[in-house]
Design a protein around this motif. Structure first.
Motif, PDB file in Angstrom:
ATOM      1  N   ALA A  53       0.833  -1.211   0.000  1.00 23.02           N
ATOM      2  CA  ALA A  53       0.000   0.000   0.000  1.00 23.02           C
ATOM      3  C   ALA A  53       0.862   1.253   0.000  1.00 23.02           C
ATOM      4  N   THR A  54       1.925   1.244   0.774  1.00 18.26           N
ATOM      5  CA  THR A  54       2.797   2.417   0.859  1.00 18.26           C
ATOM      6  C   THR A  54       3.502   2.676  -0.463  1.00 18.26           C
ATOM      7  N   LEU A  55       4.024   1.623  -1.083  1.00 15.52           N
ATOM      8  CA  LEU A  55       4.711   1.787  -2.369  1.00 15.52           C
ATOM      9  C   LEU A  55       3.744   2.266  -3.443  1.00 15.52           C
ATOM     10  N   LEU A  56       2.512   1.751  -3.420  1.00 16.53           N
ATOM     11  CA  LEU A  56       1.510   2.207  -4.386  1.00 16.53           C
ATOM     12  C   LEU A  56       1.087   3.642  -4.100  1.00 16.53           C
ATOM     13  N   ALA A  57       0.955   3.982  -2.831  1.00 16.08           N
ATOM     14  CA  ALA A  57       0.564   5.350  -2.464  1.00 16.08           C
ATOM     15  C   ALA A  57       1.599   6.358  -2.932  1.00 16.08           C
ATOM     16  N   ALA A  58       2.847   5.921  -3.014  1.00 11.05           N
ATOM     17  CA  ALA A  58       3.912   6.831  -3.447  1.00 11.05           C
ATOM     18  C   ALA A  58       3.873   7.103  -4.934  1.00 11.05           C
ATOM     19  N   GLY A  59       3.138   6.288  -5.694  1.00 11.80           N
ATOM     20  CA  GLY A  59       2.957   6.566  -7.119  1.00 11.80           C
ATOM     21  C   GLY A  59       4.248   6.548  -7.918  1.00 11.80           C
ATOM     22  N   SER A  60       5.022   5.477  -7.811  1.00 14.09           N
ATOM     23  CA  SER A  60       6.290   5.314  -8.536  1.00 14.09           C
ATOM     24  C   SER A  60       7.391   6.260  -8.060  1.00 14.09           C
ATOM     25  N   ARG A  61       7.178   6.936  -6.945  1.00 14.63           N
ATOM     26  CA  ARG A  61       8.250   7.722  -6.335  1.00 14.63           C
ATOM     27  C   ARG A  61       9.008   6.834  -5.348  1.00 14.63           C
ATOM     28  N   THR A  62      10.263   7.135  -5.153  1.00 17.07           N
ATOM     29  CA  THR A  62      11.073   6.373  -4.210  1.00 17.07           C
ATOM     30  C   THR A  62      10.646   6.695  -2.781  1.00 17.07           C
ATOM     31  N   VAL A  63      10.488   5.659  -1.980  1.00 17.18           N
ATOM     32  CA  VAL A  63      10.155   5.826  -0.566  1.00 17.18           C
ATOM     33  C   VAL A  63      11.403   5.472   0.239  1.00 17.18           C
ATOM     34  N   SER A  64      11.833   6.357   1.083  1.00 20.58           N
ATOM     35  CA  SER A  64      13.061   6.136   1.840  1.00 20.58           C
ATOM     36  C   SER A  64      12.891   4.976   2.819  1.00 20.58           C
ATOM     37  N   VAL A  65      14.018   4.399   3.191  1.00 25.01           N
ATOM     38  CA  VAL A  65      14.004   3.298   4.157  1.00 25.01           C
ATOM     39  C   VAL A  65      13.353   3.745   5.464  1.00 25.01           C
ATOM     40  N   GLN A  66      13.722   4.921   5.958  1.00 22.69           N
ATOM     41  CA  GLN A  66      13.169   5.385   7.229  1.00 22.69           C
ATOM     42  C   GLN A  66      11.659   5.599   7.126  1.00 22.69           C
ATOM     43  N   SER A  67      11.216   6.131   5.996  1.00 26.62           N
ATOM     44  CA  SER A  67       9.771   6.340   5.829  1.00 26.62           C
ATOM     45  C   SER A  67       9.023   5.012   5.832  1.00 26.62           C
ATOM     46  N   LEU A  68       9.599   4.003   5.196  1.00 23.29           N
ATOM     47  CA  LEU A  68       8.957   2.693   5.184  1.00 23.29           C
ATOM     48  C   LEU A  68       8.956   2.061   6.572  1.00 23.29           C
ATOM     49  N   VAL A  69      10.054   2.212   7.294  1.00 24.49           N
ATOM     50  CA  VAL A  69      10.095   1.696   8.664  1.00 24.49           C
ATOM     51  C   VAL A  69       9.011   2.365   9.507  1.00 24.49           C
ATOM     52  N   ASP A  70       8.878   3.672   9.375  1.00 28.48           N
ATOM     53  CA  ASP A  70       7.843   4.397  10.127  1.00 28.48           C
ATOM     54  C   ASP A  70       6.450   3.935   9.723  1.00 28.48           C
ATOM     55  N   GLU A  71       6.264   3.707   8.430  1.00 30.15           N
ATOM     56  CA  GLU A  71       4.944   3.319   7.928  1.00 30.15           C
ATOM     57  C   GLU A  71       4.557   1.917   8.404  1.00 30.15           C
ATOM     58  N   LEU A  72       5.542   1.018   8.460  1.00 35.36           N
ATOM     59  CA  LEU A  72       5.263  -0.377   8.792  1.00 35.36           C
ATOM     60  C   LEU A  72       5.168  -0.621  10.296  1.00 35.36           C
ATOM     61  N   TRP A  73       6.018   0.055  11.063  1.00 37.27           N
ATOM     62  CA  TRP A  73       6.106  -0.272  12.495  1.00 37.27           C
ATOM     63  C   TRP A  73       5.845   0.911  13.418  1.00 37.27           C
ATOM     64  N   ALA A  74       5.619   2.080  12.841  1.00 33.15           N
ATOM     65  CA  ALA A  74       5.322   3.275  13.650  1.00 33.15           C
ATOM     66  C   ALA A  74       6.400   3.473  14.714  1.00 33.15           C
ATOM     67  N   GLU A  75       6.000   3.511  15.972  1.00 38.61           N
ATOM     68  CA  GLU A  75       6.955   3.817  17.054  1.00 38.61           C
ATOM     69  C   GLU A  75       7.611   2.566  17.641  1.00 38.61           C
ATOM     70  N   ASN A  76       7.305   1.402  17.080  1.00 36.02           N
ATOM     71  CA  ASN A  76       7.852   0.164  17.648  1.00 36.02           C
ATOM     72  C   ASN A  76       8.558  -0.682  16.590  1.00 36.02           C
ATOM     73  N   PRO A  77       9.586  -0.136  15.950  1.00 32.93           N
ATOM     74  CA  PRO A  77      10.292  -0.926  14.937  1.00 32.93           C
ATOM     75  C   PRO A  77      11.120  -2.035  15.595  1.00 32.93           C
ATOM     76  N   PRO A  78      11.357  -3.123  14.875  1.00 37.27           N
ATOM     77  CA  PRO A  78      12.237  -4.166  15.419  1.00 37.27           C
ATOM     78  C   PRO A  78      13.665  -3.659  15.525  1.00 37.27           C
ATOM     79  N   ALA A  79      14.462  -4.346  16.282  1.00 42.94           N
ATOM     80  CA  ALA A  79      15.852  -3.923  16.488  1.00 42.94           C
ATOM     81  C   ALA A  79      16.624  -3.915  15.177  1.00 42.94           C
ATOM     82  N   THR A  80      16.283  -4.844  14.295  1.00 43.42           N
ATOM     83  CA  THR A  80      16.939  -4.925  12.978  1.00 43.42           C
ATOM     84  C   THR A  80      15.950  -4.499  11.897  1.00 43.42           C
ATOM     85  N   ALA A  81      15.448  -3.288  12.022  1.00 41.75           N
ATOM     86  CA  ALA A  81      14.376  -2.826  11.141  1.00 41.75           C
ATOM     87  C   ALA A  81      14.776  -2.852   9.669  1.00 41.75           C
ATOM     88  N   GLU A  82      15.991  -2.417   9.351  1.00 43.40           N
ATOM     89  CA  GLU A  82      16.388  -2.364   7.939  1.00 43.40           C
ATOM     90  C   GLU A  82      16.500  -3.760   7.351  1.00 43.40           C
TER      91      GLU A  82
END
Length: 284
Positions: A53-82
């Motif tokens: 959903a996030t990649l489609l919402a971006a409309g073929s624009r690049t989504v940064s790693v940090q933005s994807l981490v925030d989108e997927l896990w909000a304030e509780n990312p895993p220790a090895t998020a990347e």
């Protein structure tokens, strides 16, 4: 006051091909779905669905790693998020290979993030926007064709974007933008219908929209004009009063100046309200 208008099961024209000759592969205007020809490909799991959903919402624009981490896990990312993100991207990339029935789908890994390469005809939301914009451009030249195209585009909506709240700020902003575009499409459609004398035909549609949970004063105005032109002045004034009560009860606000002005115009039988008159002039 303008809010999104949630009345999905309207009798709009089927949107099967939007006139392009093929079905979109990704459907966001309702539950998130992925299709290959006539077969649906299941994307399982909240993380995988949110990533797509996030990649489609971006409309073929690049989504940064940090933005994807925030989108997927909000304030509780895993220790090895990347590393977790890389694994989820790899899983999604393999899944998307199964929908490569036309040109290959590209899910690119870039130094700055990730990008899903799609075209307007691959995504129902992008095709919706493109179709409505085209119809609005053609409205002055061929209003009847414009009405048909807008109805076809609206027929693509099966429910809330992504099927409901999903992801973080990227998905939520995309959903809000699409909801706003749908509202504009509805308002444009009914202005065209009223301009061409279809006031009686659109009363049931407008009534359903006005009675939906959303509060859209612009749609209420159009209903009032349609009722007045159909010889139903009392009902037009009742529609105003019901909206006034709902605005007060639900939001604690009064009707907009435009809506109050329309009530006065109805009481005074303003010529602009008659068929052939310019009801939009009352909004200025």
């Amino acid at each position: 006051m303008l809010t999104s208008t949630h009345a999905w099961n309207m009798d709009y024209e089927p949107a099967a091909e939007f006139g392009t000759g093929r079905q979109p592969r990704f459907r966001l205007l309702g539950n998130l779905e992925v299709w290959s020809a006539d077969r649906q490909t299941e994307i399982r799991g909240t993380i995988q669905r949110t990533l797509l959903a996030t990649l489609l919402a971006a409309g073929s624009r690049t989504v940064s790693v940090q933005s994807l981490v925030d989108e997927l896990w909000a304030e509780n990312p895993p220790a090895t998020a990347e590393n977790s993100l890389q694994a989820h991207v790899s899983r999604l990339r393999r899944k998307l290979h199964s929908v490569g029935d036309r040109q290959p789908l590209g899910l690119l890994s870039l130094p700055s993030g990730y990008r899903l390469l799609v075209t307007d005809v691959d995504v129902d939301a992008l095709l919706f926007m493109q179709t409505v914009q085209e119809a609005r451009r053609r409205a002055a030249v061929d209003p009847h064709a414009a009405v048909d195209r807008i109805r076809q585009a609206l027929g693509a909506w099966r429910g809330p974007v992504f099927g409901g709240p999903m992801g973080g700020s990227i998905c939520q902003a995309a959903a809000a933008s699409l909801e706003a575009a749908r509202t504009v499409a509805l308002e444009t459609l009914f202005d065209l219908e009223l301009h061409h004398g279809r006031h009686s035909e659109v009363i049931s549609e407008l009534s359903a929209l006005v009675e939906s949970p959303s509060l859209n004063e612009r749609i209420c105005e159009q209903l009032m004009v349609a009722l007045y032109r159909s010889g139903r002045q009392t009902e037009a004034l009742s529609a105003f009063r019901r909206m006034r009560v709902r605005l007060d009860d639900e939001l604690g606000v009064s009707p907009s100046p435009s809506l109050r002005k329309l009530e006065t115009a109805i009481l005074n039988h303003d010529p602009a309200l008659h068929y052939g008159g310019d009801h939009l002039s009352l909004r200025s």
